[in-house]
Design a protein around this motif. Structure first.
Motif, PDB file in Angstrom:
ATOM      1  N   HIS A 140       0.795  -1.232   0.000  1.00 54.25           N
ATOM      2  CA  HIS A 140       0.000   0.000   0.000  1.00 54.25           C
ATOM      3  C   HIS A 140       0.830   1.287   0.000  1.00 54.25           C
ATOM      4  CE1 HIS A 140      -3.758  -2.144   0.211  1.00 54.25           C
ATOM      5  NE2 HIS A 140      -3.297  -2.868   1.209  1.00 54.25           N
ATOM      6  N   MET A 141       2.081   1.205  -0.470  1.00 55.85           N
ATOM      7  CA  MET A 141       2.806   2.451  -0.715  1.00 55.85           C
ATOM      8  C   MET A 141       2.271   3.113  -1.990  1.00 55.85           C
ATOM      9  SD  MET A 141       6.465   1.419  -2.431  1.00 55.85           S
ATOM     10  CE  MET A 141       6.529   2.969  -3.305  1.00 55.85           C
ATOM     11  N   MET A 142       1.566   2.338  -2.802  1.00 50.69           N
ATOM     12  CA  MET A 142       0.838   2.857  -3.948  1.00 50.69           C
ATOM     13  C   MET A 142      -0.385   1.965  -4.153  1.00 50.69           C
ATOM     14  SD  MET A 142       3.458   1.827  -7.031  1.00 50.69           S
ATOM     15  CE  MET A 142       3.999   0.144  -7.340  1.00 50.69           C
ATOM     16  N   ASP A 143      -1.494   2.591  -4.504  1.00 48.47           N
ATOM     17  CA  ASP A 143      -2.762   1.864  -4.649  1.00 48.47           C
ATOM     18  C   ASP A 143      -3.493   2.309  -5.896  1.00 48.47           C
ATOM     19  OD1 ASP A 143      -2.921   0.275  -2.189  1.00 48.47           O
ATOM     20  OD2 ASP A 143      -3.142   2.187  -1.135  1.00 48.47           O
ATOM     21  N   VAL A 144      -4.329   1.423  -6.411  1.00 51.28           N
ATOM     22  CA  VAL A 144      -5.308   1.801  -7.425  1.00 51.28           C
ATOM     23  C   VAL A 144      -6.575   2.196  -6.677  1.00 51.28           C
ATOM     24  CG1 VAL A 144      -6.694   1.056  -9.393  1.00 51.28           C
ATOM     25  CG2 VAL A 144      -4.330   0.246  -9.147  1.00 51.28           C
ATOM     26  N   LEU A 145      -6.984   3.444  -6.848  1.00 51.04           N
ATOM     27  CA  LEU A 145      -8.122   4.010  -6.135  1.00 51.04           C
ATOM     28  C   LEU A 145      -9.274   4.284  -7.085  1.00 51.04           C
ATOM     29  CD1 LEU A 145      -6.211   6.667  -3.978  1.00 51.04           C
ATOM     30  CD2 LEU A 145      -6.777   4.307  -3.337  1.00 51.04           C
ATOM     31  N   VAL A 146     -10.489   4.073  -6.599  1.00 51.35           N
ATOM     32  CA  VAL A 146     -11.697   4.385  -7.371  1.00 51.35           C
ATOM     33  C   VAL A 146     -12.618   5.231  -6.497  1.00 51.35           C
ATOM     34  CG1 VAL A 146     -11.561   2.287  -8.766  1.00 51.35           C
ATOM     35  CG2 VAL A 146     -12.846   2.256  -6.615  1.00 51.35           C
ATOM     36  N   PRO A 147     -13.523   5.992  -7.111  1.00 49.89           N
ATOM     37  CA  PRO A 147     -14.478   6.771  -6.311  1.00 49.89           C
ATOM     38  C   PRO A 147     -15.299   5.871  -5.402  1.00 49.89           C
ATOM     39  CG  PRO A 147     -14.505   7.488  -8.601  1.00 49.89           C
ATOM     40  CD  PRO A 147     -13.690   6.233  -8.560  1.00 49.89           C
ATOM     41  N   GLY A 199      -6.189  13.487  -7.902  1.00 51.75           N
ATOM     42  CA  GLY A 199      -7.397  13.678  -7.106  1.00 51.75           C
ATOM     43  C   GLY A 199      -8.458  14.457  -7.867  1.00 51.75           C
ATOM     44  N   PRO A 200      -8.107  15.640  -8.415  1.00 54.36           N
ATOM     45  CA  PRO A 200      -9.083  16.386  -9.204  1.00 54.36           C
ATOM     46  C   PRO A 200      -9.610  15.613 -10.404  1.00 54.36           C
ATOM     47  CG  PRO A 200      -7.240  17.787  -8.603  1.00 54.36           C
ATOM     48  CD  PRO A 200      -6.861  16.402  -8.196  1.00 54.36           C
ATOM     49  N   ALA A 201      -8.736  14.854 -11.076  1.00 54.49           N
ATOM     50  CA  ALA A 201      -9.175  14.081 -12.241  1.00 54.49           C
ATOM     51  C   ALA A 201     -10.193  13.023 -11.845  1.00 54.49           C
ATOM     52  CB  ALA A 201      -7.970  13.435 -12.924  1.00 54.49           C
ATOM     53  N   LEU A 202      -9.967  12.385 -10.714  1.00 53.16           N
ATOM     54  CA  LEU A 202     -10.912  11.377 -10.236  1.00 53.16           C
ATOM     55  C   LEU A 202     -12.222  12.024  -9.816  1.00 53.16           C
ATOM     56  CD1 LEU A 202     -10.926   8.277  -9.711  1.00 53.16           C
ATOM     57  CD2 LEU A 202     -10.390   8.791  -7.321  1.00 53.16           C
ATOM     58  N   GLU A 203     -12.126  13.159  -9.159  1.00 49.59           N
ATOM     59  CA  GLU A 203     -13.312  13.862  -8.678  1.00 49.59           C
ATOM     60  C   GLU A 203     -14.188  14.348  -9.835  1.00 49.59           C
ATOM     61  OE1 GLU A 203     -14.096  16.993  -5.075  1.00 49.59           O
ATOM     62  OE2 GLU A 203     -12.515  17.505  -6.499  1.00 49.59           O
ATOM     63  N   LEU A 224     -11.369  12.497  -0.720  1.00 49.26           N
ATOM     64  CA  LEU A 224     -12.456  12.091  -1.605  1.00 49.26           C
ATOM     65  C   LEU A 224     -13.157  10.829  -1.130  1.00 49.26           C
ATOM     66  CD1 LEU A 224     -10.779  12.678  -5.111  1.00 49.26           C
ATOM     67  CD2 LEU A 224     -12.051  14.287  -3.674  1.00 49.26           C
ATOM     68  N   LYS A 225     -12.665  10.246  -0.044  1.00 50.85           N
ATOM     69  CA  LYS A 225     -13.209   8.971   0.447  1.00 50.85           C
ATOM     70  C   LYS A 225     -13.105   7.890  -0.628  1.00 50.85           C
ATOM     71  CE  LYS A 225     -14.227  11.252   4.109  1.00 50.85           C
ATOM     72  NZ  LYS A 225     -13.282  11.202   5.267  1.00 50.85           N
ATOM     73  N   ALA A 226     -12.044   8.000  -1.442  1.00 56.48           N
ATOM     74  CA  ALA A 226     -11.823   7.016  -2.487  1.00 56.48           C
ATOM     75  C   ALA A 226     -11.520   5.657  -1.865  1.00 56.48           C
ATOM     76  CB  ALA A 226     -10.672   7.452  -3.394  1.00 56.48           C
ATOM     77  N   LYS A 227     -11.868   4.609  -2.598  1.00 58.11           N
ATOM     78  CA  LYS A 227     -11.690   3.248  -2.110  1.00 58.11           C
ATOM     79  C   LYS A 227     -10.466   2.603  -2.759  1.00 58.11           C
ATOM     80  CE  LYS A 227     -15.618   1.809  -3.572  1.00 58.11           C
ATOM     81  NZ  LYS A 227     -16.786   0.929  -3.850  1.00 58.11           N
ATOM     82  N   VAL A 228      -9.778   1.764  -1.992  1.00 53.64           N
ATOM     83  CA  VAL A 228      -8.654   0.996  -2.521  1.00 53.64           C
ATOM     84  C   VAL A 228      -9.206  -0.217  -3.254  1.00 53.64           C
ATOM     85  CG1 VAL A 228      -6.596  -0.338  -1.974  1.00 53.64           C
ATOM     86  CG2 VAL A 228      -7.108   1.755  -0.690  1.00 53.64           C
ATOM     87  N   LEU A 229      -8.980  -0.246  -4.560  1.00 51.62           N
ATOM     88  CA  LEU A 229      -9.383  -1.405  -5.357  1.00 51.62           C
ATOM     89  C   LEU A 229      -8.289  -2.460  -5.368  1.00 51.62           C
ATOM     90  CD1 LEU A 229     -11.589  -2.508  -7.384  1.00 51.62           C
ATOM     91  CD2 LEU A 229     -10.065  -1.642  -9.189  1.00 51.62           C
ATOM     92  N   LEU A 230      -7.037  -1.995  -5.370  1.00 53.83           N
ATOM     93  CA  LEU A 230      -5.924  -2.923  -5.526  1.00 53.83           C
ATOM     94  C   LEU A 230      -4.661  -2.343  -4.922  1.00 53.83           C
ATOM     95  CD1 LEU A 230      -4.822  -5.543  -6.969  1.00 53.83           C
ATOM     96  CD2 LEU A 230      -4.295  -4.071  -8.912  1.00 53.83           C
ATOM     97  N   ASP A 231      -3.942  -3.158  -4.192  1.00 52.40           N
ATOM     98  CA  ASP A 231      -2.626  -2.789  -3.684  1.00 52.40           C
ATOM     99  C   ASP A 231      -1.637  -2.832  -4.845  1.00 52.40           C
ATOM    100  OD1 ASP A 231      -0.162  -2.525  -2.446  1.00 52.40           O
ATOM    101  OD2 ASP A 231      -0.384  -4.271  -1.141  1.00 52.40           O
TER     102      ASP A 231
END
Length: 337
Positions: A140-147, A199-203, A224-231
């Motif tokens: 989790h030093m980098m994650d794939v995040l989704v709204p 962050g802005p692009a996702l928002e 943004l309360k984004a969710k972790v889809l993938l570590d």
């Protein structure tokens, strides 16, 4: 005795560097976390007018968590112990340091993205040598995040979706492709968006997901309360070397004693970083714009205490498999002993 300044030419021509660019929104908190663009001081452990026969080395460094061992070595006197005075020159992108490296104004580049520098070496634009490893991936030093309300519920849903990465065809897409291939699911379509702008692009729904690194990872989740889809460090990308301390063959061979001393100091500092994460967290606010409070919670990478050709080979093999290298490279031939 005055400091002995190392100045060597390496024949480096302009090369590509997967750097971080741009400051972003939303909100002041995310902007404050833009440590990849943060300014910081550039003094060495003993300063530029020290005495005692110390050899001065100038290091270009991005203000990243990747560079923590460099600053620990400076602040804890490990460079001085090895007879070195290290002057740190902050840069926003490693490519900015390549002309200076060519002219001998910079001796080492820290937090150097392996993918870009290995490609430059293969193309003949850089006669690369690796002095020491920087960091490897950690959970989790980098994650794939989704709204938080995204329809993407599983990694399989990423197929054909727009995913933001900092630089196209580099470490983020390389590792994510490897993870998706391992799981037998389709790949997304990548869009190049600088970390501070993710962050802005996702928002704004400009992308369906973002592949964010710390500290932007935590910031996007928090704001943004984004969710972790993938570590992003899931298998087979776990503990994968991603950055290091690089120089040129000319410097490594022409100043072998200083190069070896630098490597020993960095590896001693990496041992501190690997066994005492609190030391890294205390160091970060000194050379980045991450606050002490933020530093206590971000996920850190792994700091290897010695370069391992076998681990580096995992990276070069992934690059070859995905077409980022044209031929096999033996990383052992690039390591400075």
């Amino acid at each position: 005795m005055a400091l002995r300044r190392l100045r060597v030419g390496s024949g480096v021509r302009a090369g590509r560097r997967a750097g971080i660019a741009g400051a972003g929104r939303p909100g002041a908190a995310l902007a404050a976390l833009a440590l990849l663009l943060a300014g910081c001081g550039d003094s060495g452990g003993s300063g530029s007018t020290g005495s005692g026969g110390l050899t001065e080395i100038t290091v270009a460094a991005l203000p990243l968590t990747d560079s923590a061992a460099l600053y620990l070595a400076r602040d804890r006197g490990l460079f001085r112990k090895e007879g070195l005075s290290v002057r740190i020159q902050p840069v926003q992108q490693s490519i900015q340091a390549l002309p200076a490296l060519s002219k001998g104004q910079v001796d080492v580049i820290a937090s150097a993205n392996y993918v870009t520098f290995l490609q430059a070496d293969e193309k003949g634009t850089l006669d690369l040598r690796i002095l020491a490893e920087g960091v490897r991936t950690a959970p989790h030093m980098m994650d794939v995040l989704v709204p938080r309300d995204s329809g993407i519920k599983s990694v399989a849903d990423l197929a054909g979706k727009k995913v933001a990465v900092n630089i196209l065809n580099n470490i983020q897409s390389l590792t994510l492709n490897a993870i998706l291939d391992r799981q037998g699911v389709g790949r997304p379509v990548y869009r190049q968006i600088a970390f501070p702008q993710m962050g802005p692009a996702l928002e704004r729904d400009q992308v369906d997901a973002v592949h964010a690194v710390e500290p932007f990872d935590s910031a996007i989740q928090g704001q943004l309360k984004a969710k972790v889809l993938l570590d992003g460090a899931a298998a087979p990308a776990g503990a994968l070397p991603i950055s290091g301390y690089v120089t040129t063959r000319t410097f490594a061979t022409g100043h072998a004693k200083a190069a070896a001393a630098f490597r020993r100091a960095v590896e001693a500092a990496s041992k501190i970083a690997s066994t005492d994460p609190a030391a890294v967290r205390a160091e970060l606010p000194k050379y980045t714009k991450v606050t002490a409070e933020q530093a206590r919670t971000i996920r850190l990478p792994s700091y290897p205490t010695a370069a391992d050709p076998a681990q580096l080979r995992r990276l070069t093999e992934l690059m070859k498999k995905q077409g980022l290298l044209n031929k096999n490279i033996d990383p052992g031939t690039l390591l400075v002993k």
